[in-house]
Design a protein around this motif. Structure first.
Motif, PDB file in Angstrom:
ATOM      1  N   PHE A   3       0.804  -1.223   0.000  1.00 31.23           N
ATOM      2  CA  PHE A   3       0.000   0.000   0.000  1.00 31.23           C
ATOM      3  C   PHE A   3       0.837   1.274   0.000  1.00 31.23           C
ATOM      4  CE2 PHE A   3      -2.970  -3.064   2.113  1.00 31.23           C
ATOM      5  CZ  PHE A   3      -3.887  -3.123   1.069  1.00 31.23           C
ATOM      6  N   GLY A   4       2.150   1.145   0.093  1.00 28.64           N
ATOM      7  CA  GLY A   4       2.999   2.326   0.094  1.00 28.64           C
ATOM      8  C   GLY A   4       4.325   2.043   0.763  1.00 28.64           C
ATOM      9  N   PRO A   5       5.192   3.043   0.863  1.00 27.46           N
ATOM     10  CA  PRO A   5       6.495   2.857   1.510  1.00 27.46           C
ATOM     11  C   PRO A   5       6.337   2.380   2.952  1.00 27.46           C
ATOM     12  CG  PRO A   5       6.349   5.001   0.425  1.00 27.46           C
ATOM     13  CD  PRO A   5       4.974   4.438   0.419  1.00 27.46           C
ATOM     14  N   ALA A   6       7.265   1.550   3.389  1.00 30.77           N
ATOM     15  CA  ALA A   6       7.236   1.054   4.763  1.00 30.77           C
ATOM     16  C   ALA A   6       7.508   2.210   5.723  1.00 30.77           C
ATOM     17  CB  ALA A   6       8.278  -0.035   4.948  1.00 30.77           C
ATOM     18  N   LEU A   7       6.685   2.299   6.763  1.00 29.88           N
ATOM     19  CA  LEU A   7       6.866   3.339   7.776  1.00 29.88           C
ATOM     20  C   LEU A   7       6.871   2.673   9.142  1.00 29.88           C
ATOM     21  CD1 LEU A   7       5.066   6.795   7.902  1.00 29.88           C
ATOM     22  CD2 LEU A   7       5.597   5.528   9.966  1.00 29.88           C
ATOM     23  N   GLY A   8       7.837   3.036   9.957  1.00 30.24           N
ATOM     24  CA  GLY A   8       7.910   2.478  11.310  1.00 30.24           C
ATOM     25  C   GLY A   8       9.012   3.144  12.096  1.00 30.24           C
ATOM     26  N   MET A  66       3.673  -3.512  12.180  1.00 29.71           N
ATOM     27  CA  MET A  66       3.433  -2.221  11.545  1.00 29.71           C
ATOM     28  C   MET A  66       2.660  -2.382  10.232  1.00 29.71           C
ATOM     29  SD  MET A  66       4.499   0.053  13.600  1.00 29.71           S
ATOM     30  CE  MET A  66       4.398   1.499  12.566  1.00 29.71           C
ATOM     31  N   SER A  67       2.937  -3.441   9.477  1.00 32.26           N
ATOM     32  CA  SER A  67       2.170  -3.693   8.259  1.00 32.26           C
ATOM     33  C   SER A  67       0.708  -3.926   8.583  1.00 32.26           C
ATOM     34  CB  SER A  67       2.721  -4.926   7.526  1.00 32.26           C
ATOM     35  OG  SER A  67       3.913  -4.641   6.851  1.00 32.26           O
ATOM     36  N   TYR A  68       0.457  -4.768   9.592  1.00 30.28           N
ATOM     37  CA  TYR A  68      -0.912  -5.061   9.997  1.00 30.28           C
ATOM     38  C   TYR A  68      -1.591  -3.789  10.513  1.00 30.28           C
ATOM     39  CZ  TYR A  68       0.034 -10.127   9.821  1.00 30.28           C
ATOM     40  OH  TYR A  68       0.338 -11.407   9.414  1.00 30.28           O
ATOM     41  N   LYS A  69      -0.847  -3.002  11.285  1.00 27.22           N
ATOM     42  CA  LYS A  69      -1.387  -1.773  11.856  1.00 27.22           C
ATOM     43  C   LYS A  69      -1.787  -0.791  10.756  1.00 27.22           C
ATOM     44  CE  LYS A  69       0.842  -0.157  15.400  1.00 27.22           C
ATOM     45  NZ  LYS A  69       1.762   0.574  16.329  1.00 27.22           N
ATOM     46  N   ALA A  70      -0.905  -0.586   9.795  1.00 20.75           N
ATOM     47  CA  ALA A  70      -1.190   0.355   8.713  1.00 20.75           C
ATOM     48  C   ALA A  70      -2.369  -0.114   7.867  1.00 20.75           C
ATOM     49  CB  ALA A  70       0.051   0.543   7.840  1.00 20.75           C
ATOM     50  N   ALA A  71      -2.420  -1.417   7.588  1.00 23.10           N
ATOM     51  CA  ALA A  71      -3.504  -1.951   6.762  1.00 23.10           C
ATOM     52  C   ALA A  71      -4.851  -1.764   7.439  1.00 23.10           C
ATOM     53  CB  ALA A  71      -3.257  -3.426   6.465  1.00 23.10           C
ATOM     54  N   LEU A  72      -4.944  -2.119   8.729  1.00 22.41           N
ATOM     55  CA  LEU A  72      -6.210  -2.023   9.432  1.00 22.41           C
ATOM     56  C   LEU A  72      -6.585  -0.577   9.748  1.00 22.41           C
ATOM     57  CD1 LEU A  72      -6.132  -5.114  11.825  1.00 22.41           C
ATOM     58  CD2 LEU A  72      -7.357  -4.834   9.676  1.00 22.41           C
ATOM     59  N   ALA A  73      -5.603   0.324   9.763  1.00 23.85           N
ATOM     60  CA  ALA A  73      -5.887   1.741   9.981  1.00 23.85           C
ATOM     61  C   ALA A  73      -6.284   2.450   8.689  1.00 23.85           C
ATOM     62  CB  ALA A  73      -4.678   2.439  10.596  1.00 23.85           C
ATOM     63  N   GLY A  74      -6.194   1.736   7.560  1.00 24.61           N
ATOM     64  CA  GLY A  74      -6.584   2.328   6.292  1.00 24.61           C
ATOM     65  C   GLY A  74      -5.594   3.346   5.770  1.00 24.61           C
ATOM     66  N   GLU A  97      -2.137   4.517   3.503  1.00 32.25           N
ATOM     67  CA  GLU A  97      -1.394   4.181   2.299  1.00 32.25           C
ATOM     68  C   GLU A  97       0.086   4.048   2.633  1.00 32.25           C
ATOM     69  OE1 GLU A  97      -2.350   7.196  -0.533  1.00 32.25           O
ATOM     70  OE2 GLU A  97      -4.394   6.496  -0.832  1.00 32.25           O
ATOM     71  N   GLN A  98       0.365   3.125   3.529  1.00 32.37           N
ATOM     72  CA  GLN A  98       1.742   2.875   3.983  1.00 32.37           C
ATOM     73  C   GLN A  98       1.952   1.378   4.137  1.00 32.37           C
ATOM     74  OE1 GLN A  98       2.712   7.014   4.532  1.00 32.37           O
ATOM     75  NE2 GLN A  98       3.976   5.178   4.385  1.00 32.37           N
ATOM     76  N   GLY A  99       3.211   0.984   4.014  1.00 33.79           N
ATOM     77  CA  GLY A  99       3.600  -0.368   4.358  1.00 33.79           C
ATOM     78  C   GLY A  99       4.154  -0.396   5.764  1.00 33.79           C
ATOM     79  N   GLY A 100       4.660  -1.551   6.155  1.00 35.40           N
ATOM     80  CA  GLY A 100       5.184  -1.703   7.510  1.00 35.40           C
ATOM     81  C   GLY A 100       6.675  -1.964   7.532  1.00 35.40           C
ATOM     82  N   GLY A 101       7.364  -1.264   8.422  1.00 39.25           N
ATOM     83  CA  GLY A 101       8.787  -1.472   8.597  1.00 39.25           C
ATOM     84  C   GLY A 101       9.191  -1.127  10.014  1.00 39.25           C
ATOM     85  N   LEU A 122      -3.599  -7.500   3.066  1.00 38.58           N
ATOM     86  CA  LEU A 122      -2.233  -7.467   2.569  1.00 38.58           C
ATOM     87  C   LEU A 122      -1.972  -8.501   1.479  1.00 38.58           C
ATOM     88  CD1 LEU A 122      -0.343  -7.048   5.971  1.00 38.58           C
ATOM     89  CD2 LEU A 122      -0.477  -5.353   4.147  1.00 38.58           C
ATOM     90  N   TYR A 123      -2.587  -9.665   1.616  1.00 34.14           N
ATOM     91  CA  TYR A 123      -2.272 -10.769   0.705  1.00 34.14           C
ATOM     92  C   TYR A 123      -3.474 -11.281  -0.071  1.00 34.14           C
ATOM     93  CZ  TYR A 123       1.512 -10.784   4.146  1.00 34.14           C
ATOM     94  OH  TYR A 123       2.524 -10.414   4.978  1.00 34.14           O
ATOM     95  N   GLY A 124      -4.673 -10.760   0.247  1.00 31.81           N
ATOM     96  CA  GLY A 124      -5.856 -11.229  -0.430  1.00 31.81           C
ATOM     97  C   GLY A 124      -6.244 -12.641  -0.067  1.00 31.81           C
TER      98      GLY A 124
END
Length: 340
Positions: A34-39, A63-71, A73-77, A337-339
Protein backbone atom coordinates in the motif's frame (compact mmCIF):
# COMPACT_ATOMS: atom_id res chain seq x y z
CA UNK A 1 17.72 -15.70 9.08
CA UNK A 2 15.89 -16.46 5.83
CA UNK A 3 13.61 -18.81 7.77
CA UNK A 4 12.62 -15.91 10.04
CA UNK A 5 11.95 -13.76 6.99
CA UNK A 6 9.80 -16.44 5.37
CA UNK A 7 7.81 -17.06 8.54
CA UNK A 8 6.83 -13.39 8.77
CA UNK A 9 6.65 -12.80 4.96
CA UNK A 10 9.30 -10.11 5.29
CA UNK A 11 10.27 -8.41 2.02
CA UNK A 12 13.75 -7.21 2.94
CA UNK A 13 16.24 -6.97 5.78
CA UNK A 14 18.98 -4.32 5.70
CA UNK A 15 22.08 -3.98 7.86
CA UNK A 16 24.55 -1.13 8.23
CA UNK A 17 27.43 -0.25 10.50
CA UNK A 18 29.61 2.80 10.85
CA UNK A 19 32.65 2.21 13.09
CA UNK A 20 33.37 5.95 13.25
CA UNK A 21 30.11 6.65 15.10
CA UNK A 22 29.36 3.21 16.61
CA UNK A 23 26.26 2.72 14.45
CA UNK A 24 24.97 -0.85 14.16
CA UNK A 25 21.51 -0.78 12.61
CA UNK A 26 18.88 -3.14 11.25
CA UNK A 27 15.98 -2.08 9.05
CA UNK A 28 13.22 -4.61 8.41
CA UNK A 29 10.79 -3.91 5.57
CA UNK A 30 7.79 -6.19 5.90
CA UNK A 31 5.25 -5.19 3.24
CA UNK A 32 4.99 -2.32 0.77
CA UNK A 33 1.75 -3.22 -1.01
CA UNK A 34 0.00 0.00 0.00
CA UNK A 35 3.00 2.33 0.09
CA UNK A 36 6.49 2.86 1.51
CA UNK A 37 7.24 1.05 4.76
CA UNK A 38 6.87 3.34 7.78
CA UNK A 39 7.91 2.48 11.31
CA UNK A 40 9.80 3.81 14.27
CA UNK A 41 13.49 3.54 15.09
CA UNK A 42 14.36 1.86 18.37
CA UNK A 43 17.63 2.74 20.13
CA UNK A 44 18.08 0.09 22.78
CA UNK A 45 20.69 -2.22 24.26
CA UNK A 46 20.17 -5.83 23.20
CA UNK A 47 21.69 -8.97 24.74
CA UNK A 48 22.81 -10.15 21.29
CA UNK A 49 22.44 -9.36 17.61
CA UNK A 50 19.80 -12.04 17.03
CA UNK A 51 17.54 -10.40 19.61
CA UNK A 52 17.81 -7.10 17.75
CA UNK A 53 17.00 -8.76 14.42
CA UNK A 54 14.00 -10.63 15.85
CA UNK A 55 12.70 -7.41 17.39
CA UNK A 56 12.95 -5.56 14.08
CA UNK A 57 11.23 -8.34 12.11
CA UNK A 58 8.39 -8.87 14.58
CA UNK A 59 7.68 -5.16 14.93
CA UNK A 60 7.84 -4.59 11.16
CA UNK A 61 5.15 -7.22 10.67
CA UNK A 62 2.98 -5.55 13.31
CA UNK A 63 3.43 -2.22 11.54
CA UNK A 64 2.17 -3.69 8.26
CA UNK A 65 -0.91 -5.06 10.00
CA UNK A 66 -1.39 -1.77 11.86
CA UNK A 67 -1.19 0.36 8.71
CA UNK A 68 -3.50 -1.95 6.76
CA UNK A 69 -6.21 -2.02 9.43
CA UNK A 70 -5.89 1.74 9.98
CA UNK A 71 -6.58 2.33 6.29
CA UNK A 72 -3.27 4.07 5.58
CA UNK A 73 -1.39 4.18 2.30
CA UNK A 74 1.74 2.87 3.98
CA UNK A 75 3.60 -0.37 4.36
CA UNK A 76 5.18 -1.70 7.51
CA UNK A 77 8.79 -1.47 8.60
CA UNK A 78 10.94 -1.08 11.68
CA UNK A 79 14.46 0.00 12.49
CA UNK A 80 16.61 -1.05 15.40
CA UNK A 81 19.86 0.63 16.37
CA UNK A 82 21.85 -1.38 18.87
CA UNK A 83 22.79 1.14 21.55
CA UNK A 84 26.52 1.00 22.26
CA UNK A 85 27.84 1.04 25.81
CA UNK A 86 29.51 4.38 25.08
CA UNK A 87 28.80 6.80 22.25
CA UNK A 88 31.05 9.80 21.65
CA UNK A 89 28.58 11.76 19.52
CA UNK A 90 24.91 10.75 19.47
CA UNK A 91 24.09 13.28 16.78
CA UNK A 92 26.75 11.87 14.44
CA UNK A 93 25.42 8.34 15.01
CA UNK A 94 21.91 9.34 13.96
CA UNK A 95 23.25 11.29 11.00
CA UNK A 96 24.98 8.08 9.87
CA UNK A 97 21.65 6.30 10.25
CA UNK A 98 20.04 8.99 8.10
CA UNK A 99 22.52 8.20 5.32
CA UNK A 100 21.53 4.52 5.60
CA UNK A 101 17.85 5.40 5.18
CA UNK A 102 18.61 7.63 2.19
CA UNK A 103 20.42 4.73 0.50
CA UNK A 104 17.14 2.76 0.44
CA UNK A 105 15.61 5.24 -1.99
CA UNK A 106 12.38 5.94 -0.13
CA UNK A 107 11.31 2.36 0.60
CA UNK A 108 11.46 3.05 4.35
CA UNK A 109 10.39 6.09 6.39
CA UNK A 110 11.51 6.28 10.02
CA UNK A 111 10.01 7.89 13.12
CA UNK A 112 10.49 8.06 16.89
CA UNK A 113 10.24 4.92 19.00
CA UNK A 114 11.62 3.53 22.25
CA UNK A 115 14.89 5.25 23.06
CA UNK A 116 14.69 7.90 20.35
CA UNK A 117 13.40 11.47 20.27
CA UNK A 118 12.38 14.22 17.86
CA UNK A 119 15.90 15.66 18.27
CA UNK A 120 17.30 12.37 16.93
CA UNK A 121 14.90 12.60 13.97
CA UNK A 122 16.22 16.11 13.31
CA UNK A 123 19.72 14.65 12.95
CA UNK A 124 18.42 11.98 10.57
CA UNK A 125 16.61 14.67 8.56
CA UNK A 126 19.91 16.34 7.71
CA UNK A 127 20.59 13.47 5.30
CA UNK A 128 17.17 12.22 4.18
CA UNK A 129 13.59 13.43 3.75
CA UNK A 130 12.30 9.95 4.57
CA UNK A 131 11.78 10.74 8.25
CA UNK A 132 8.90 12.04 10.32
CA UNK A 133 8.14 13.08 13.93
CA UNK A 134 10.91 15.65 13.78
CA UNK A 135 10.80 18.66 16.10
CA UNK A 136 8.82 20.56 13.45
CA UNK A 137 6.27 17.77 12.99
CA UNK A 138 5.89 16.99 16.67
CA UNK A 139 5.73 14.03 19.04
CA UNK A 140 3.12 11.40 18.03
CA UNK A 141 2.66 10.17 21.62
CA UNK A 142 -0.42 12.32 22.42
CA UNK A 143 -2.19 10.91 19.37
CA UNK A 144 -1.28 7.36 20.35
CA UNK A 145 -2.83 8.05 23.74
CA UNK A 146 -5.93 9.58 22.13
CA UNK A 147 -6.42 6.45 20.05
CA UNK A 148 -5.95 4.13 23.03
CA UNK A 149 -8.42 6.18 25.07
CA UNK A 150 -11.01 5.82 22.29
CA UNK A 151 -10.18 2.12 22.09
CA UNK A 152 -10.75 1.68 25.81
CA UNK A 153 -14.20 3.21 25.39
CA UNK A 154 -14.97 0.73 22.60
CA UNK A 155 -13.61 -2.14 24.68
CA UNK A 156 -15.60 -1.13 27.76
CA UNK A 157 -18.76 -0.98 25.64
CA UNK A 158 -18.12 -4.44 24.17
CA UNK A 159 -17.14 -6.14 27.42
CA UNK A 160 -18.98 -4.18 30.14
CA UNK A 161 -21.97 -2.84 28.22
CA UNK A 162 -21.17 0.88 28.56
CA UNK A 163 -18.55 3.30 27.29
CA UNK A 164 -19.00 5.56 30.33
CA UNK A 165 -15.56 5.43 31.97
CA UNK A 166 -16.56 7.25 35.18
CA UNK A 167 -15.61 4.93 38.04
CA UNK A 168 -13.94 2.42 35.70
CA UNK A 169 -10.97 0.73 37.35
CA UNK A 170 -7.93 0.87 35.05
CA UNK A 171 -4.48 -0.57 35.83
CA UNK A 172 -1.77 1.09 33.73
CA UNK A 173 1.61 -0.62 33.36
CA UNK A 174 4.11 1.98 32.15
CA UNK A 175 3.90 5.76 32.53
CA UNK A 176 6.02 6.96 29.64
CA UNK A 177 4.86 9.63 27.20
CA UNK A 178 1.87 7.56 26.05
CA UNK A 179 1.02 5.90 29.35
CA UNK A 180 0.97 9.14 31.31
CA UNK A 181 -1.05 10.98 28.66
CA UNK A 182 -3.55 8.12 28.72
CA UNK A 183 -3.72 8.29 32.51
CA UNK A 184 -4.50 12.01 32.30
CA UNK A 185 -7.35 11.42 29.86
CA UNK A 186 -8.81 8.62 31.98
CA UNK A 187 -8.55 10.71 35.14
CA UNK A 188 -10.38 13.57 33.42
CA UNK A 189 -13.46 11.39 32.87
CA UNK A 190 -13.47 9.94 36.39
CA UNK A 191 -11.70 6.60 35.97
CA UNK A 192 -9.88 5.15 39.00
CA UNK A 193 -6.22 4.45 38.30
CA UNK A 194 -3.71 1.91 39.56
CA UNK A 195 -0.23 2.51 38.13
CA UNK A 196 3.28 1.10 37.99
CA UNK A 197 6.49 2.16 36.30
CA UNK A 198 10.20 1.47 36.67
CA UNK A 199 10.62 5.21 37.28
CA UNK A 200 9.32 5.86 40.78
CA UNK A 201 9.16 9.57 40.06
CA UNK A 202 6.57 9.02 37.33
CA UNK A 203 4.47 6.94 39.71
CA UNK A 204 4.66 9.61 42.41
CA UNK A 205 3.62 12.25 39.89
CA UNK A 206 0.55 10.21 38.96
CA UNK A 207 -0.30 9.81 42.64
CA UNK A 208 -0.04 13.55 43.29
CA UNK A 209 -1.64 14.85 40.08
CA UNK A 210 -4.14 12.12 39.21
CA UNK A 211 -4.96 10.50 42.54
CA UNK A 212 -3.60 7.19 41.26
CA UNK A 213 -2.89 4.18 43.45
CA UNK A 214 0.74 3.03 43.26
CA UNK A 215 1.34 -0.67 42.67
CA UNK A 216 4.59 -2.58 42.28
CA UNK A 217 5.42 -3.72 38.78
CA UNK A 218 5.11 -7.41 39.71
CA UNK A 219 1.77 -6.94 41.47
CA UNK A 220 0.06 -4.81 38.82
CA UNK A 221 -0.94 -7.67 36.56
CA UNK A 222 -2.80 -9.35 39.41
CA UNK A 223 -4.55 -6.14 40.48
CA UNK A 224 -8.36 -6.49 40.34
CA UNK A 225 -9.59 -4.05 37.67
CA UNK A 226 -11.94 -3.59 34.75
CA UNK A 227 -9.25 -2.75 32.19
CA UNK A 228 -5.57 -3.67 32.22
CA UNK A 229 -3.63 -1.21 30.03
CA UNK A 230 -0.07 -2.39 29.20
CA UNK A 231 1.82 0.72 28.07
CA UNK A 232 5.46 -0.38 28.42
CA UNK A 233 7.57 -2.77 26.35
CA UNK A 234 6.05 -5.91 24.83
CA UNK A 235 5.72 -9.56 25.81
CA UNK A 236 3.93 -8.83 29.07
CA UNK A 237 1.14 -11.34 28.36
CA UNK A 238 2.41 -14.91 28.35
CA UNK A 239 1.69 -18.39 29.70
CA UNK A 240 2.98 -17.39 33.13
CA UNK A 241 1.16 -14.07 33.55
CA UNK A 242 -2.25 -14.70 31.98
CA UNK A 243 -3.50 -17.16 34.67
CA UNK A 244 -2.97 -14.45 37.31
CA UNK A 245 -4.87 -11.66 35.54
CA UNK A 246 -7.89 -10.28 37.39
CA UNK A 247 -9.34 -7.98 34.74
CA UNK A 248 -12.30 -8.01 32.38
CA UNK A 249 -10.32 -6.73 29.40
CA UNK A 250 -6.83 -5.82 28.21
CA UNK A 251 -6.51 -2.60 26.21
CA UNK A 252 -3.20 -0.74 26.17
CA UNK A 253 -0.58 1.02 24.09
CA UNK A 254 2.34 -1.43 24.23
CA UNK A 255 3.47 -3.18 21.05
CA UNK A 256 3.62 -6.99 20.80
CA UNK A 257 1.80 -7.53 24.10
CA UNK A 258 1.19 -11.24 23.39
CA UNK A 259 4.19 -13.53 23.69
CA UNK A 260 2.57 -15.66 20.96
CA UNK A 261 -0.80 -16.16 19.29
CA UNK A 262 -1.80 -18.93 21.72
CA UNK A 263 -1.83 -16.38 24.54
CA UNK A 264 -4.71 -14.60 22.80
CA UNK A 265 -6.61 -17.89 22.85
CA UNK A 266 -5.90 -18.24 26.57
CA UNK A 267 -7.35 -14.78 27.22
CA UNK A 268 -10.41 -15.71 25.18
CA UNK A 269 -10.86 -18.92 27.18
CA UNK A 270 -10.77 -16.92 30.42
CA UNK A 271 -13.37 -14.44 29.18
CA UNK A 272 -10.88 -11.57 29.06
CA UNK A 273 -11.48 -9.34 26.03
CA UNK A 274 -8.24 -8.40 24.30
CA UNK A 275 -7.84 -5.27 22.17
CA UNK A 276 -5.23 -6.24 19.53
CA UNK A 277 -2.30 -3.95 20.27
CA UNK A 278 -1.56 -2.92 16.69
CA UNK A 279 -5.18 -1.83 16.27
CA UNK A 280 -5.69 0.14 19.47
CA UNK A 281 -2.28 1.85 19.42
CA UNK A 282 -2.44 2.97 15.77
CA UNK A 283 -2.94 6.66 16.67
CA UNK A 284 0.77 7.42 16.59
CA UNK A 285 1.21 5.81 13.18
CA UNK A 286 -1.84 7.65 11.85
CA UNK A 287 -0.36 10.92 13.07
CA UNK A 288 3.14 10.45 11.64
CA UNK A 289 1.90 9.03 8.33
CA UNK A 290 -0.63 11.77 7.64
CA UNK A 291 1.59 14.53 9.02
CA UNK A 292 4.38 13.36 6.69
CA UNK A 293 1.93 13.71 3.81
CA UNK A 294 1.05 17.25 4.88
CA UNK A 295 -2.47 16.55 6.16
CA UNK A 296 -4.11 18.89 8.68
CA UNK A 297 -4.64 18.10 12.35
CA UNK A 298 -8.39 18.11 11.68
CA UNK A 299 -7.98 15.34 9.11
CA UNK A 300 -5.69 13.40 11.44
CA UNK A 301 -8.12 13.63 14.36
CA UNK A 302 -11.00 12.48 12.14
CA UNK A 303 -8.94 9.47 11.02
CA UNK A 304 -8.37 8.48 14.65
CA UNK A 305 -12.07 7.60 14.92
CA UNK A 306 -11.39 4.58 12.71
CA UNK A 307 -9.62 2.92 15.64
CA UNK A 308 -12.77 2.43 17.71
CA UNK A 309 -14.74 1.49 14.60
CA UNK A 310 -12.22 -1.19 13.66
CA UNK A 311 -12.16 -2.56 17.20
CA UNK A 312 -15.95 -2.82 17.24
CA UNK A 313 -15.78 -4.73 13.95
CA UNK A 314 -13.14 -7.09 15.33
CA UNK A 315 -15.08 -7.72 18.54
CA UNK A 316 -18.24 -8.50 16.56
CA UNK A 317 -16.38 -11.00 14.36
CA UNK A 318 -14.71 -12.56 17.39
CA UNK A 319 -18.03 -13.07 19.13
CA UNK A 320 -19.71 -14.47 16.03
CA UNK A 321 -16.82 -16.81 15.18
CA UNK A 322 -15.92 -17.66 18.78
CA UNK A 323 -12.31 -16.74 18.10
CA UNK A 324 -9.96 -14.45 19.91
CA UNK A 325 -9.84 -10.83 18.71
CA UNK A 326 -6.12 -11.34 18.10
CA UNK A 327 -6.82 -14.12 15.57
CA UNK A 328 -9.59 -12.09 13.93
CA UNK A 329 -7.36 -9.00 13.58
CA UNK A 330 -4.55 -11.04 12.02
CA UNK A 331 -6.99 -12.60 9.55
CA UNK A 332 -8.43 -9.23 8.54
CA UNK A 333 -4.97 -7.71 8.09
CA UNK A 334 -3.68 -10.66 6.05
CA UNK A 335 -6.74 -10.52 3.82
CA UNK A 336 -5.94 -6.88 3.07
CA UNK A 337 -2.23 -7.47 2.57
CA UNK A 338 -2.27 -10.77 0.71
CA UNK A 339 -5.86 -11.23 -0.43
CA UNK A 340 -6.16 -14.43 1.60
Amino acid sequence: MFAMMEDSRLEALHFAQDPATGLKAVIAIHNTRFGPALGGCRYLAYPDEQSAIRDAIGLAQSMSYKAALAGLEQGGGKAVIVRPAHVANRGALFEAFGRMIESLGGRYITAVDSGTSSADMDCIAQHTRHVTSTTREGDPSPHTAMGVFAGIRATALARLGSDDLNGLRVAIQGLGHVGYALAEQLHAVGAELWVSDLDGGRVQLAVEQLGAHPVSRDALLATPCDILAPCGLGGILNAETVPGLRCAAVAGAANTQLADADVGDSLQARGILYAPDYVINAGGLIYVALRHRGESLTTITAHLSKISQRLAEIYAHAQADRRSPARVADSLAERLLYGS
